[in-house]
Structures are given as structure tokens and as C-alpha cells.
Scaffold this motif. Sequence first.
Motif: not given
Length: 485
Positions: A17-22, A50-59, A231-238, A435-440
Motif C-alpha cells: 500500500e505504501g509509497k517508495l523512496t529510491l 535502494s528502496a526505503y518504505f514502511a511495510d504492512e507492519n509499519w516497520k 527511523p522516521t523523518s518527524n525528528v529532523y525539523f526541530h 496512510r498519509v503519515a506512513r508515506d511521509i
Amino acid sequence: MHEEGKEKVKKMLNDGEGKLTLCYEWFVLGDWTSDAIDGPILNEDFIGISAYFADENWKMNKWVLGYHPRASLRVKDIYVDSIKNVILDYGIESKVSTLLMPNYSDLGVEAFDDFRRWIEERGKSEIHPRVFLIYCCSDIFRLMVDDVFKDISIWLRDRVRMLFRWGRMAPKNWDVTLCNLQKAVNVFEEDEDYENCEQPTDEEWITIKTFCKLAGCIYKVAKELFDGEYPTSNVYFHLLAELKFMLKEELKNGGSDYFLSKAKVILERFVKYWNDMFLVLATASVLDPRFKTKYLEFYCSKKELNEEGSKAETVLDYLRNLYARYAAGDISPLPKCPDASVKPKSLSLFKFLFGVEAEEEEEEKEDEKEEEKKPNGYKDFVLFQEFLKFEGSSREFQESELDSYLKEPIMEWKKEFNALDWWREKNAKYPILSRVARDILSIPISRGTSHRAYVADKRECPEFIVSMEDKLVNAIMCSESWPRF
């Protein structure tokens, strides 16, 4: 084994379901490493995709999709064409939402715009109409550090090494160099035994101290980002906003002309990166329930920091538009998996990678046949289709998941927090926004974590692959990154 696994990986990436970052990476054989290799060296540098993505278990996952000697890639544009070849090979045109590139790349605006048009035409994705271009955070840190370090000559470094009786002072990681020079400054200022030794001049000490001061600011943030292995992008802004603040303070309170000139160079490089990355970093921050819009509004209110005039409303408009595109699609709640270690029996794509038992396959085929036999005339019922449109338009005036999420109070701050786990648990409440959150949140902002993030130059390839034929290199490097292998 590689060919067998590749077909399963193709299916998993396309069915997910999720999107990929190459991610594009360039690996080279190190100078010291090459001297220790006895056998023939067929290739010394390699291109990895390489492809980065969050799988169906949100890992979070990182799978290597291509790893080839650079010389074997007979392409016009080494960056764009290498990525295009992988996309076509795996048939993932509609899945790619982001490119992660090294900061030293020559991928210009025109080349990326051409790629964006190409993938938008082929992918036909209504959800992600624009592909993000992300530049690696660890690379921008390396370049900022090098802006000062390049003024410390090899001769000066060797004198410091001999003065303090160190071993070889040519580490591969800039954090080690910083630590060594910080110790040298501290020891020299506190120990009188060095007064009779040949020492660097006052100007040379200013150069070393300038490096330690400015690189020290970068290291404070880098250590939190990369050693913490978020593991995720939410910590970079602050955290990057914190670095921007520190560098501005150093520029404001700096002493010598040399220090001020270097602080200005580093800050200018960082501000350009910050402006380029602002939208994706701020969007990820809003999708962190510990911040939502609060930190973004706080940053935008700081005029001494927000000189470029960034507005929170711009980020929210983008997020609303993105949410509307997801909402326009047929999105139902993702299968709830309360424990990420327990995989859903019938929907687990990872189970497919490990092989589905024949009995289960037969049962699924029988279920599909039964479903096909059931009548399905709703698509031809004109009045009912009009009702669906009517119901959808009326729903637009109701409070959206995004509005509901933003209205709720923010979470109490705690450092140890996994944003993907939180959204997995809230999937039933926010089926679209999750799903928006998972892809971002699954967009990687840096190619390296831990010690790999401090590499002073290009990353080194494993020694054992330099004597292998092209196809074998690709098969080994890809296969070992996939779950089955």
C-alpha cells in the motif's frame, strides 16, 4: 536464488500500500583497502539503488534493488538513467514518491524536472502528483564540516599529531577528527609541558579552534540524529532548526574575522539546504502528535530564525491537498496489527516472501472464484452512483480526519517515541490520514546512520565484491538485503 527472490520482491513492492523512496549511492574502493587485496580488482566503484518504505507492519525497510559497477552502466546520465532502469526493471513507476540523492550529485533542476515528468506520465499516480527530491542530511553535514576542515593542511595535522604523540591522524570519519582536535586544544591550553615544543602558530590555532567550535555545533545535532538511529523523518525539523539557531548564535558572537567568515560560509550552505527541505521536514513534523502545528508555528514566529518568511499555512495547505488526494481514492482502513511481530495470516505480503503453503493458495483461489460468482451490478446503477457522488460531496463539508487530528491536544513530550507505531494504532480512527503519515514519515532524510553518517568522503564498498563479475555483484548485494535471504 536472486532471480527467484526478485520476482517475489517485485510483487511485494507493487502490491504494498505504501509509497517508495529510491536512494542513489556511490560506493568506492578505499585507498587503504585496495593495498590489502591480493586477487584481481575488476571494479573499484559501484552504483547502488535502494528502496526505503514502511511495510504492512509499519516497520521501516531498506532493500537494495540494483548494485552495479559504474563502468558497466552505459547510460547517458549516471544519476537519472540508473534510477530509471531500476524503476522499469521492477515495474514500480506508480510507487515512487521520493528520490534521495547525495549532496555532491550533479542532478540539476532541469534533469530532475525531466525525470519528474517521465515518472508522472508512466506512473499515473493520483495520490503523489509531485515527486520529492531529498538531499542527504549526513552529506550536508559532511560538506559543512569540510568547509572549515580543508583549511587545516595535512602538514599542520601532522605537526599536531607528532606534538601529542598520536597514531595515524587520517580517520575516515569526521567525528573522530573533531574529537582528536578538541583533545589537542584542551591539552595544549591546560598542560605547560608543551611550551618548549615546536607548536602551531597563533593563526594555526585559530584555524583549529574555529573548526572545533563550528564542527562541534554540527556534531551536537548529528549525534542526536544519527546515533539515536531515528527511523522516521518527524525528528529532523526541530533538530535542524536547533542547528540553525546555534550557527546564527556563533555568527553573532564570533570573535576573529576568520571565524566569522567561516561561520557565514557554513550558515549559507545550511540555509540553502533548509529552504530546499523545508516543506517535507515541516510536513513530517506536523504528523508527529507531540508537535502537530505547534513547533511549526513556534518556528515561524521567530523572526530572527525565520528570515526567509516561511509560513505555517503553506505547509498546512500542502498537507490538506495531499490528504484530499488520498481521500479521493478508495481507501479503507489498513488491517490492524496490534503486535508488529504477529503478521496477519491472510494479508501478509512478507509471508509471501517466505513462501505460502499450497493449501492456503488453493483456499484463496477458491475464495476468489466464489467472489466472482456473486452479482455486482452496482457500477451500472445510475441513481445509486449519483447517490455516492452526492454523499461524497456532503462529506466534504464535514470535519476531515486531518482537522480532527489537529484539533486534539498534542501529546506530552517524551523523547522515546515511535511515530509509525502511534499511527499504526490510530489506523482505525484515521484510516486516510494514517496512510498519509506512513508515506511521509517513511521518507529517509539521511542515507547513513550511526558511524556511517560521519564518513568524511564517499562510502566504501565491501572488499569481496571488487573481484566479482557484474551480475554476481548485483545478485549478492541485492539478495542479502531481502528478507528471504
